[in-house]
Design a protein around this motif. Structure first.
Motif, PDB file in Angstrom:
ATOM      1  N   SER A  57      23.421  92.429  58.665  1.00 17.02           N
ATOM      2  CA  SER A  57      22.919  91.298  57.886  1.00 17.02           C
ATOM      3  C   SER A  57      21.984  91.735  56.772  1.00 17.02           C
ATOM      4  O   SER A  57      21.355  90.899  56.131  1.00 17.02           O
ATOM      5  N   VAL A 156      26.562  90.331  52.482  1.00 15.84           N
ATOM      6  CA  VAL A 156      25.655  90.857  53.500  1.00 15.84           C
ATOM      7  C   VAL A 156      26.232  92.124  54.112  1.00 15.84           C
ATOM      8  O   VAL A 156      27.434  92.358  54.069  1.00 15.84           O
ATOM      9  N   TRP A 175      20.271  84.983  49.024  1.00 17.82           N
ATOM     10  CA  TRP A 175      20.615  84.870  50.445  1.00 17.82           C
ATOM     11  C   TRP A 175      19.679  83.872  51.108  1.00 17.82           C
ATOM     12  O   TRP A 175      18.598  83.565  50.598  1.00 17.82           O
TER      13      TRP A 175
END
Length: 295
Positions: A57, A156, A175
């Protein structure tokens, strides 16, 4: 004691007491605001560390390595019921010409939307500036994401590809982390502006974003804000190192492909050697009969 005689004295002291009380209240409120600003910086640091700690992530290494600025807005509230709104307060740090990262400036993220929506959501927003154009705009004043600078939902994962950059012409990647999930998000229409009040509380009166970025403020950068720029610098350095390592095997793998060709040369040598004895045996066989004819 005659209080009526003392009344004029109290009347004279009353304004002084009120002014002193007002200053004390103002000082207390300012101290509380500074604590809130420091807490905001600490939350931003934690958000960045949490996101980069998980490779799946994390912000891709290439984007972080080439970043011109990074914005982290923790606990952004998105409220919607037909008409929606978004508000958050965070920090912005820029990369200096020597590659180091500046002390952060406080920023505010605000925006609105219309549509079928309802509910309240809190999310952490991270933005990476890929060019200086959007950065110059925010330093000069408030600007609108998507209108004044192209924004794209970021990929990501440290090794994720950002090949869509050429297609979207993104100047800013964004994000969001909500309910533990970190993913690319669109923040088109939101406005990003400098929080001058917070800057002057932490860096001193008259502090501007450029003074902060260049290290020319009257007040030394508080430790909570130093932690933010240090965290970004560490993350950017780690991303750069990983990119260098990932590029290294490409050059190393070219060497073994040449090696087999070099070792193939000696294979022909045994053939030459085996052919030589065959020729010598033939010469020896033809030479034997000649001594037998002399008697």
């Amino acid at each position: 004691m005659d209080f009526r005689a003392a009344t004029p004295a109290f009347r004279w002291l009353l304004p002084t007491l009120l002014v002193a009380g007002g200053l004390a209240a103002s000082s207390g409120a300012q101290a509380k605001d500074k604590l809130d600003d420091a807490a905001r910086a600490q939350r931003a640091v934690q958000v960045l560390r949490d996101i980069q700690a998980i490779p799946e992530s994390a912000i891709p290494d290439r984007l972080f390595d080439e970043a011109r600025a990074v914005v982290v807005v923790p606990d952004t509230l998105k409220i919607g019921f037909i008409f929606g709104g978004r508000r958050g307060e965070g920090l912005l740090s820029v990369r200096r010409p020597d590659g180091s990262w500046s002390a952060p400036s406080f920023v505010k993220l605000t925006g609105g939307s219309i549509g079928l929506q309802a509910g309240v959501q809190s999310a952490d927003i991270v933005m990476v500036f890929h060019t200086d154009r959007g950065l110059d705009s925010i330093v000069a004043g408030k600007f609108t994401l998507g209108a004044d600078a192209g924004v794209a939902a970021g990929p990501v994962g440290r090794t994720a590809s950002a090949s869509t950059d050429e297609q979207l012409k993104a100047e800013i990647w964004s994000w969001s982390r909500a309910r533990g999930l970190f993913a690319g998000v669109s923040v088109d229409g939101a406005a990003l502006s400098i929080d001058d009040a917070a800057n002057q509380r932490m860096y001193g009166q008259g502090s501007t974003p450029r003074m902060i970025f260049e290290g020319r403020t009257a007040v030394r950068t508080p430790n909570a804000l130093v932690d933010f720029s240090d965290t970004i610098e560490e993350a950017a350095a780690a991303a750069h190192s990983r990119r260098a390592v990932s590029d290294a095997p490409v050059a190393a793998s070219a060497t073994p492909t040449v090696a087999p060709a070099a070792t193939a040369a000696p294979v022909a040598a045994p053939e030459t050697q085996t052919a030589a004895p065959a020729a010598s045996s033939a010469v020896t066989t033809e030479a034997l009969p000649e001594p037998a004819k002399k008697p």
